[in-house]
Design a protein around this motif. Sequence first.
Motif, PDB file in Angstrom:
ATOM      1  N   CYS A 116       0.838  -1.212   0.000  1.00  0.00           N
ATOM      2  CA  CYS A 116       0.000   0.000   0.000  1.00  0.00           C
ATOM      3  C   CYS A 116       0.865   1.251   0.000  1.00  0.00           C
ATOM      4  N   ILE A 117       1.859   1.264   0.855  1.00  0.00           N
ATOM      5  CA  ILE A 117       2.726   2.436   0.968  1.00  0.00           C
ATOM      6  C   ILE A 117       3.519   2.648  -0.319  1.00  0.00           C
ATOM      7  N   ALA A 118       3.996   1.538  -0.911  1.00  0.00           N
ATOM      8  CA  ALA A 118       4.772   1.641  -2.146  1.00  0.00           C
ATOM      9  C   ALA A 118       3.944   2.239  -3.275  1.00  0.00           C
ATOM     10  N   LEU A 119       2.663   1.932  -3.330  1.00  0.00           N
ATOM     11  CA  LEU A 119       1.806   2.429  -4.409  1.00  0.00           C
ATOM     12  C   LEU A 119       1.265   3.832  -4.142  1.00  0.00           C
ATOM     13  N   CYS A 120       1.154   4.205  -2.879  1.00  0.00           N
ATOM     14  CA  CYS A 120       0.513   5.481  -2.534  1.00  0.00           C
ATOM     15  C   CYS A 120       1.500   6.610  -2.308  1.00  0.00           C
ATOM     16  N   SER A 121       2.778   6.314  -2.343  1.00  0.00           N
ATOM     17  CA  SER A 121       3.784   7.326  -2.020  1.00  0.00           C
ATOM     18  C   SER A 121       4.424   7.900  -3.278  1.00  0.00           C
ATOM     19  N   GLY A 122       4.738   9.171  -3.210  1.00  0.00           N
ATOM     20  CA  GLY A 122       5.502   9.826  -4.274  1.00  0.00           C
ATOM     21  C   GLY A 122       4.803   9.814  -5.619  1.00  0.00           C
ATOM     22  N   ASP A 123       5.605   9.713  -6.681  1.00  0.00           N
ATOM     23  CA  ASP A 123       5.073   9.759  -8.041  1.00  0.00           C
ATOM     24  C   ASP A 123       4.221   8.545  -8.382  1.00  0.00           C
ATOM     25  N   ARG A 124       4.394   7.454  -7.641  1.00  0.00           N
ATOM     26  CA  ARG A 124       3.619   6.244  -7.970  1.00  0.00           C
ATOM     27  C   ARG A 124       2.133   6.450  -7.724  1.00  0.00           C
ATOM     28  N   SER A 125       1.784   7.384  -6.851  1.00  0.00           N
ATOM     29  CA  SER A 125       0.361   7.641  -6.608  1.00  0.00           C
ATOM     30  C   SER A 125      -0.313   8.157  -7.879  1.00  0.00           C
ATOM     31  N   SER A 165     -11.294  -3.702  -4.110  1.00  0.00           N
ATOM     32  CA  SER A 165     -10.481  -4.326  -3.058  1.00  0.00           C
ATOM     33  C   SER A 165      -9.223  -3.503  -2.811  1.00  0.00           C
ATOM     34  N   VAL A 166      -8.662  -2.939  -3.885  1.00  0.00           N
ATOM     35  CA  VAL A 166      -7.489  -2.076  -3.745  1.00  0.00           C
ATOM     36  C   VAL A 166      -7.847  -0.845  -2.922  1.00  0.00           C
ATOM     37  N   LEU A 167      -9.002  -0.254  -3.224  1.00  0.00           N
ATOM     38  CA  LEU A 167      -9.476   0.927  -2.489  1.00  0.00           C
ATOM     39  C   LEU A 167      -9.606   0.603  -1.006  1.00  0.00           C
ATOM     40  N   MET A 168     -10.185  -0.539  -0.706  1.00  0.00           N
ATOM     41  CA  MET A 168     -10.341  -0.951   0.691  1.00  0.00           C
ATOM     42  C   MET A 168      -8.979  -1.195   1.339  1.00  0.00           C
ATOM     43  N   ASN A 169      -8.082  -1.853   0.616  1.00  0.00           N
ATOM     44  CA  ASN A 169      -6.771  -2.177   1.187  1.00  0.00           C
ATOM     45  C   ASN A 169      -5.946  -0.936   1.492  1.00  0.00           C
ATOM     46  N   VAL A 170      -5.892   0.004   0.545  1.00  0.00           N
ATOM     47  CA  VAL A 170      -5.000   1.154   0.740  1.00  0.00           C
ATOM     48  C   VAL A 170      -5.512   2.087   1.833  1.00  0.00           C
ATOM     49  N   THR A 171      -6.832   2.119   2.075  1.00  0.00           N
ATOM     50  CA  THR A 171      -7.350   3.026   3.099  1.00  0.00           C
ATOM     51  C   THR A 171      -7.103   2.510   4.517  1.00  0.00           C
ATOM     52  N   ARG A 172      -6.429   1.378   4.636  1.00  0.00           N
ATOM     53  CA  ARG A 172      -5.976   0.946   5.970  1.00  0.00           C
ATOM     54  C   ARG A 172      -4.779   1.766   6.412  1.00  0.00           C
ATOM     55  N   THR A 173      -4.102   2.439   5.484  1.00  0.00           N
ATOM     56  CA  THR A 173      -2.906   3.217   5.808  1.00  0.00           C
ATOM     57  C   THR A 173      -3.202   4.712   5.686  1.00  0.00           C
ATOM     58  N   ASN A 174      -2.452   5.506   6.415  1.00  0.00           N
ATOM     59  CA  ASN A 174      -2.634   6.954   6.340  1.00  0.00           C
ATOM     60  C   ASN A 174      -2.330   7.472   4.938  1.00  0.00           C
ATOM     61  N   GLU A 175      -1.292   6.903   4.305  1.00  0.00           N
ATOM     62  CA  GLU A 175      -0.940   7.315   2.932  1.00  0.00           C
ATOM     63  C   GLU A 175      -2.104   7.066   1.982  1.00  0.00           C
ATOM     64  N   GLY A 176      -2.752   5.919   2.147  1.00  0.00           N
ATOM     65  CA  GLY A 176      -3.880   5.583   1.286  1.00  0.00           C
ATOM     66  C   GLY A 176      -5.085   6.471   1.527  1.00  0.00           C
ATOM     67  N   ARG A 177      -5.338   6.801   2.784  1.00  0.00           N
ATOM     68  CA  ARG A 177      -6.465   7.682   3.092  1.00  0.00           C
ATOM     69  C   ARG A 177      -6.260   9.070   2.489  1.00  0.00           C
ATOM     70  N   LEU A 178      -5.036   9.558   2.587  1.00  0.00           N
ATOM     71  CA  LEU A 178      -4.739  10.867   1.992  1.00  0.00           C
ATOM     72  C   LEU A 178      -4.923  10.825   0.483  1.00  0.00           C
ATOM     73  N   LEU A 179      -4.468   9.726  -0.133  1.00  0.00           N
ATOM     74  CA  LEU A 179      -4.583   9.597  -1.585  1.00  0.00           C
ATOM     75  C   LEU A 179      -6.050   9.574  -2.000  1.00  0.00           C
ATOM     76  N   VAL A 180      -6.856   8.789  -1.307  1.00  0.00           N
ATOM     77  CA  VAL A 180      -8.263   8.632  -1.683  1.00  0.00           C
ATOM     78  C   VAL A 180      -9.059   9.910  -1.437  1.00  0.00           C
ATOM     79  N   LEU A 181      -8.864  10.532  -0.279  1.00  0.00           N
ATOM     80  CA  LEU A 181      -9.702  11.666   0.096  1.00  0.00           C
ATOM     81  C   LEU A 181      -9.200  13.009  -0.402  1.00  0.00           C
ATOM     82  N   ARG A 182      -7.955  13.075  -0.818  1.00  0.00           N
ATOM     83  CA  ARG A 182      -7.440  14.370  -1.294  1.00  0.00           C
ATOM     84  C   ARG A 182      -7.115  14.347  -2.780  1.00  0.00           C
ATOM     85  N   GLN A 183      -6.261  13.409  -3.208  1.00  0.00           N
ATOM     86  CA  GLN A 183      -5.857  13.427  -4.609  1.00  0.00           C
ATOM     87  C   GLN A 183      -6.999  13.092  -5.543  1.00  0.00           C
TER      88      GLN A 183
END
Length: 369
Positions: A116-125, A165-183
């Motif tokens: 999750c962190i690898a996909l949601c961080s930096g340019d990979r997001s 399922s990806v959406l559910m998985n990434v929102t377990r992390t703070n990085e994922g929540r920021l990506l979903v709710l902001r970006q």
Amino acid sequence: MSETSDLIQFLLDPRIKIVSTALDLLLGMTATNEGNNTLLSHLKPLSKNLHARYLMNDSLDEKILSILVNISGAELDENKVVCLVQLICKGIPKQPRQIELLSMLLANITTSEQGCIALCSGDRSKFLVPLLSKLLESPETSPAVVADADAVSDSSLDPFRYLASVLMNVTRTNEGRLLVLRQILEESPMSAPSSPSPSPSPSPSPTMTVFAMIVRQLESSIAVPESEPPLRRLGAAGTLKNLLMAVEEAEDAPSWILDLFLADHEILRTVLKSISGASPLVQPEALVRQAVAEALYFLTQSKRGRDALWQCDGPEAMRKGYELEVHPGVCNAMEMFAQEILKHSEIESALANSNTVSDVSGDKCCRAA
């Protein structure tokens, strides 16, 4: 050099037929745990050569993604996760079957926090956001569940369903929540003003929030085989639970998460209808109802959440749902919800009475003086 290393080298052959044959053999290896382990031990050169071929030929891409889906089902360390993420971030394929396979691969990768962190961080997001936005922008098309998997043609299947399922998985992390709710909020065409669509079919509000887009997935009726779980609805309910669960984690989730969710009480009313026994919108799957009930339980952890629930007749909707509920997990979540509502109602009532007595007492003292 081993046979596996030789096979990996054939991926760079200029003859497409040779490359295709090599991919078929590699795909065959992924059918067994031993073959998967062998390929994982050669993952660095394998991913490098697959990267060179990826997005160059549609028929090869399907085989490449199938190989990656199978090997990503194994337990991966951080280096292997990063290796896979770097490969797929090369770009997004266009064919529905390839998008489906890519979605399956992302679902496997995001089962781990490091994925999750690898996909949601930096340019990979920037790679993940358009995919998740596409999922949220297309909640329903046509018929609901069909009985026979063979009756569902490739064209009628939803290639984005695994992204729920990806959406559910990434929102377990703070990085994922920021990506979903902001970006996604910033980049989705559905969350910014746009010109009216010429399409006669109903379309969502151009200013729809991300929470509204997530909740809309609970109403998804895209055709799926009866043997397959309703991934969109399961993913939406799990995502909602993850986001509201984060509200009580102060350092992870400042009040803006609650601000977004409570900005429009119609969103909360729609969620409540999905578990209320009196509503035609009640979710047919117990796991979806359980995740929704647990999400509403987490909403009771804040006073603002409880106030909103009372304003939307949340306790009454939950009571109606509980009367007809038979699944133990759903019943337990509903009971936890009720306990929190009752507990805080008593506390807040006692505080209100205490404040009233103090005020009156203060007035009497002042008059006596």
